[in-house]
Design a protein around this motif. Structure first.
Motif, PDB file in Angstrom:
ATOM      1  N   LEU A  79       0.839  -1.217   0.000  1.00 21.26           N
ATOM      2  CA  LEU A  79       0.000   0.000   0.000  1.00 21.26           C
ATOM      3  C   LEU A  79       0.868   1.258   0.000  1.00 21.26           C
ATOM      4  CD1 LEU A  79      -2.806  -1.133   2.493  1.00 21.26           C
ATOM      5  CD2 LEU A  79      -3.047  -0.827   0.019  1.00 21.26           C
ATOM      6  N   ALA A  80       1.970   1.233   0.738  1.00 22.82           N
ATOM      7  CA  ALA A  80       2.824   2.425   0.808  1.00 22.82           C
ATOM      8  C   ALA A  80       3.466   2.729  -0.538  1.00 22.82           C
ATOM      9  CB  ALA A  80       3.908   2.235   1.868  1.00 22.82           C
ATOM     10  N   LYS A  81       3.677   1.709  -1.370  1.00 26.69           N
ATOM     11  CA  LYS A  81       4.277   1.961  -2.691  1.00 26.69           C
ATOM     12  C   LYS A  81       3.199   2.354  -3.708  1.00 26.69           C
ATOM     13  CE  LYS A  81       7.981   2.028  -5.430  1.00 26.69           C
ATOM     14  NZ  LYS A  81       7.611   2.846  -6.542  1.00 26.69           N
ATOM     15  N   GLY A  82       1.941   2.338  -3.267  1.00 25.53           N
ATOM     16  CA  GLY A  82       0.864   2.792  -4.158  1.00 25.53           C
ATOM     17  C   GLY A  82      -0.002   1.668  -4.705  1.00 25.53           C
ATOM     18  N   GLY A  83       0.142   0.461  -4.147  1.00 18.97           N
ATOM     19  CA  GLY A  83      -0.692  -0.668  -4.589  1.00 18.97           C
ATOM     20  C   GLY A  83      -2.161  -0.398  -4.284  1.00 18.97           C
ATOM     21  N   ASN A  84      -3.028  -0.944  -5.127  1.00 19.67           N
ATOM     22  CA  ASN A  84      -4.466  -0.698  -5.041  1.00 19.67           C
ATOM     23  C   ASN A  84      -5.095  -1.606  -3.975  1.00 19.67           C
ATOM     24  OD1 ASN A  84      -7.255  -1.651  -5.976  1.00 19.67           O
ATOM     25  ND2 ASN A  84      -6.967   0.229  -7.151  1.00 19.67           N
ATOM     26  N   PHE A  85      -5.842  -0.999  -3.028  1.00 17.21           N
ATOM     27  CA  PHE A  85      -6.397  -1.784  -1.921  1.00 17.21           C
ATOM     28  C   PHE A  85      -7.478  -2.756  -2.415  1.00 17.21           C
ATOM     29  CE2 PHE A  85      -9.519  -2.464   1.492  1.00 17.21           C
ATOM     30  CZ  PHE A  85      -8.703  -3.223   2.318  1.00 17.21           C
ATOM     31  N   ARG A  86      -8.275  -2.321  -3.380  1.00 13.53           N
ATOM     32  CA  ARG A  86      -9.346  -3.189  -3.871  1.00 13.53           C
ATOM     33  C   ARG A  86      -8.770  -4.495  -4.442  1.00 13.53           C
ATOM     34  NH1 ARG A  86     -14.513  -1.087  -7.327  1.00 13.53           N
ATOM     35  NH2 ARG A  86     -14.986  -0.119  -5.337  1.00 13.53           N
ATOM     36  N   LYS A  87      -7.694  -4.338  -5.217  1.00 11.91           N
ATOM     37  CA  LYS A  87      -7.044  -5.528  -5.795  1.00 11.91           C
ATOM     38  C   LYS A  87      -6.438  -6.393  -4.693  1.00 11.91           C
ATOM     39  CE  LYS A  87      -5.504  -3.990 -10.342  1.00 11.91           C
ATOM     40  NZ  LYS A  87      -4.304  -3.755 -11.155  1.00 11.91           N
ATOM     41  N   ASN A  97     -10.272 -10.773  -9.476  1.00  7.91           N
ATOM     42  CA  ASN A  97      -9.784  -9.387  -9.597  1.00  7.91           C
ATOM     43  C   ASN A  97      -8.577  -9.097  -8.714  1.00  7.91           C
ATOM     44  OD1 ASN A  97     -11.890  -8.548 -11.312  1.00  7.91           O
ATOM     45  ND2 ASN A  97     -13.271  -8.413  -9.566  1.00  7.91           N
ATOM     46  N   GLY A  98      -8.066 -10.101  -8.051  1.00  3.38           N
ATOM     47  CA  GLY A  98      -6.929  -9.889  -7.153  1.00  3.38           C
ATOM     48  C   GLY A  98      -5.658  -9.549  -7.906  1.00  3.38           C
ATOM     49  N   SER A  99      -4.708  -8.983  -7.165  1.00  5.57           N
ATOM     50  CA  SER A  99      -3.456  -8.540  -7.801  1.00  5.57           C
ATOM     51  C   SER A  99      -2.673  -9.706  -8.411  1.00  5.57           C
ATOM     52  CB  SER A  99      -2.597  -7.787  -6.783  1.00  5.57           C
ATOM     53  OG  SER A  99      -2.598  -8.470  -5.552  1.00  5.57           O
ATOM     54  N   ALA A 100      -2.894 -10.925  -7.936  1.00  6.13           N
ATOM     55  CA  ALA A 100      -2.261 -12.093  -8.552  1.00  6.13           C
ATOM     56  C   ALA A 100      -3.366 -13.054  -9.033  1.00  6.13           C
ATOM     57  CB  ALA A 100      -1.325 -12.775  -7.576  1.00  6.13           C
ATOM     58  N   MET A 109       2.068 -10.539  -2.237  1.00  5.63           N
ATOM     59  CA  MET A 109       1.594  -9.245  -2.739  1.00  5.63           C
ATOM     60  C   MET A 109       2.435  -8.824  -3.943  1.00  5.63           C
ATOM     61  SD  MET A 109      -0.842  -7.814  -0.902  1.00  5.63           S
ATOM     62  CE  MET A 109      -1.682  -9.350  -1.116  1.00  5.63           C
ATOM     63  N   ILE A 110       1.765  -8.247  -4.927  1.00  2.89           N
ATOM     64  CA  ILE A 110       2.483  -7.739  -6.105  1.00  2.89           C
ATOM     65  C   ILE A 110       1.663  -6.618  -6.746  1.00  2.89           C
ATOM     66  CG2 ILE A 110       1.494  -9.536  -7.645  1.00  2.89           C
ATOM     67  CD1 ILE A 110       4.287  -9.465  -9.105  1.00  2.89           C
ATOM     68  N   ALA A 111       2.332  -5.585  -7.216  1.00  2.00           N
ATOM     69  CA  ALA A 111       1.668  -4.500  -7.969  1.00  2.00           C
ATOM     70  C   ALA A 111       2.712  -3.916  -8.920  1.00  2.00           C
ATOM     71  CB  ALA A 111       1.142  -3.432  -7.010  1.00  2.00           C
ATOM     72  N   LYS A 112       2.921  -4.641 -10.018  1.00  2.22           N
ATOM     73  CA  LYS A 112       3.997  -4.243 -10.937  1.00  2.22           C
ATOM     74  C   LYS A 112       3.779  -2.844 -11.496  1.00  2.22           C
ATOM     75  CE  LYS A 112       4.253  -8.193 -13.405  1.00  2.22           C
ATOM     76  NZ  LYS A 112       4.680  -9.138 -14.390  1.00  2.22           N
ATOM     77  N   PHE A 116       5.918  -2.223  -7.276  1.00  2.00           N
ATOM     78  CA  PHE A 116       6.037  -3.136  -6.133  1.00  2.00           C
ATOM     79  C   PHE A 116       6.186  -4.511  -6.778  1.00  2.00           C
ATOM     80  CE2 PHE A 116       4.648  -6.034  -2.868  1.00  2.00           C
ATOM     81  CZ  PHE A 116       5.393  -5.580  -1.793  1.00  2.00           C
ATOM     82  N   VAL A 117       7.430  -4.977  -6.916  1.00  2.00           N
ATOM     83  CA  VAL A 117       7.655  -6.089  -7.832  1.00  2.00           C
ATOM     84  C   VAL A 117       7.440  -7.473  -7.228  1.00  2.00           C
ATOM     85  CG1 VAL A 117       9.069  -4.804  -9.456  1.00  2.00           C
ATOM     86  CG2 VAL A 117      10.179  -5.921  -7.541  1.00  2.00           C
ATOM     87  N   GLY A 118       7.112  -7.541  -5.950  1.00  2.00           N
ATOM     88  CA  GLY A 118       6.751  -8.837  -5.391  1.00  2.00           C
ATOM     89  C   GLY A 118       7.152  -8.975  -3.941  1.00  2.00           C
ATOM     90  N   SER A 119       6.595 -10.040  -3.319  1.00  2.00           N
ATOM     91  CA  SER A 119       6.980 -10.319  -1.940  1.00  2.00           C
ATOM     92  C   SER A 119       7.149 -11.827  -1.811  1.00  2.00           C
ATOM     93  CB  SER A 119       5.934  -9.778  -0.966  1.00  2.00           C
ATOM     94  OG  SER A 119       4.637  -9.997  -1.439  1.00  2.00           O
TER      95      SER A 119
END
Ligand SMILES: Cc1ncc(C[n+]2csc(CCOP(=O)(O)OP(=O)(O)O)c2C)c(N)n1
Length: 328
Positions: A79-87, A97-100, A109-112, A116-119
């Protein structure tokens, strides 16, 4: 408006922004705890409550092109890097609809789209992988920085020491952030390390720079992250930032046994809460309690809407089992 007044205003707005970013992570977590307790999240979840100043303090020091990676406790980093909460909440519920696409869950968690390249939940693994990401940035002369977040337990994995050495040898643009919350599940730090164990000496001995920050203080984390990121960007040299913090909840599920924590008591955690500190600071500079509680209500309403959306969202189709695979 005088210069002095406009400077004060800018400082107030920056503080409000940091508070909003940290509070949005806190509120999201609190609502997710309820979802978990309602047995709507099937996988393990590691809540980030208490550590928000670390994720926000560090990510506020980054540029859009900088890359971030996390671990098993990465809702806050995402979230701090700007990832979308809904996803994110769709992902936790295993929805399409999830981020993965519902296949990763809380620990992946991922939001390319926001770098945010991965966890990676395998302890310590995020360190060498993020070094690889930083290597690519250096090789292609991108001028960007990679940041990896991991815990004090993970920092004791052998591969982490190897990476400190290689990152220093290759002069990688890498900021490694240890979130030292004193516990690895239920194992207290003093029971895992010899009395002479010294992170600063280890890191500096292997050739990287080391700083320590009060992870319960947004200002301290942010100031130190800014200075490290600046020098990493300019000189392409790795650094470790160790943030001393507390996780407020149990290791993973809220129901997990809590009787082992004699050293960091609930009172200590509440006293040093980074959000409480910023809240009081804002009151001190004239922001009203009414404004702060209305901000919290707005954030909570938004989070609840996203959760409701996720609950109604469809599960992935069976074909998703065969996408995003290395081999079929
Ligand atoms: C290689 C490996 N060993 C064990 C585990 C199980 N495990 C998951 S979280 C955790 C504790 C992690 O502690 P720390 O790195 O301090 O992070 P924190 O949970 O405190 O944020 C352990 C041992 C794992 N995921 N990977």
């Amino acid at each position: 408006m005088t210069v002095k007044k406009s400077k004060k205003n800018a400082e107030k707005n920056a503080l409000l922004k940091a508070y909003r970013r940290m509070l949005s992570i806190r509120v999201a977590q609190e609502e997710l705890v309820k979802l978990y307790m309602d047995k709507k999240i099937f996988s393990m979840v590691h809540f980030y409550i208490g550590q928000e100043a670390v994720a926000v303090g560090v990510c506020d020091a980054l540029q859009k092109g900088d890359k971030v990676m996390g671990n098993h406790r990465s809702h806050g980093h995402y979230l701090a890097k700007g990832g979308n909460f809904r996803k994110m909440v769709c992902e936790l519920l295993g929805k399409a609809n999830g981020s993965a696409h519902g296949k990763g869950g809380s620990m992946h968690m991922i939001a390319k789209e926001v770098n945010f390249v991965g966890s990676t939940p395998l302890l310590g693994s995020v360190v060498p992988i993020s070094a690889g990401v930083a290597f690519e940035q250096k090789y292609n002369k991108r001028g960007t920085v990679t940041v990896a977040f991991y815990g004090d337990g993970a920092s004791e994995e052998g591969v982490v020491y190897e990476t400190y050495n290689l990152a220093a040898l290759y002069k990688l643009p890498l900021l490694l952030v240890i979130e030292n919350n004193l516990f690895s599940i239920n194992s207290y730090i003093k029971n895992r390390r010899s009395v002479n164990y010294d992170v600063k000496k280890i890191v500096e001995g292997l050739g990287a720079r080391y700083e320590q920050a009060d992870g319960n203080d947004y200002h301290d984390v942010h100031k130190k992250a800014l200075s490290l990121v600046k020098s990493i960007r300019e000189k392409s040299e790795p650094a470790v930032l160790e943030c001393m913090t507390y996780r407020h909840m149990a290791h993973s599920t809220p129901l997990m046994e809590e009787g082992y924590r004699n050293e960091d008591t609930a009172e200590k955690r509440q006293e040093s809460d980074s959000l409480k500190k910023l809240h009081n600071e804002l009151l001190g500079i004239g922001v009203t309690e009414k404004r702060l509680s209305s901000l919290e209500n707005t954030l909570r309403t938004r989070v609840r809407k996203d959760i409701a959306f996720a609950e109604k969202s469809p599960y992935p189709k069976k074909i998703e089992l065969y996408t995003d695979m290395y081999a079929r």
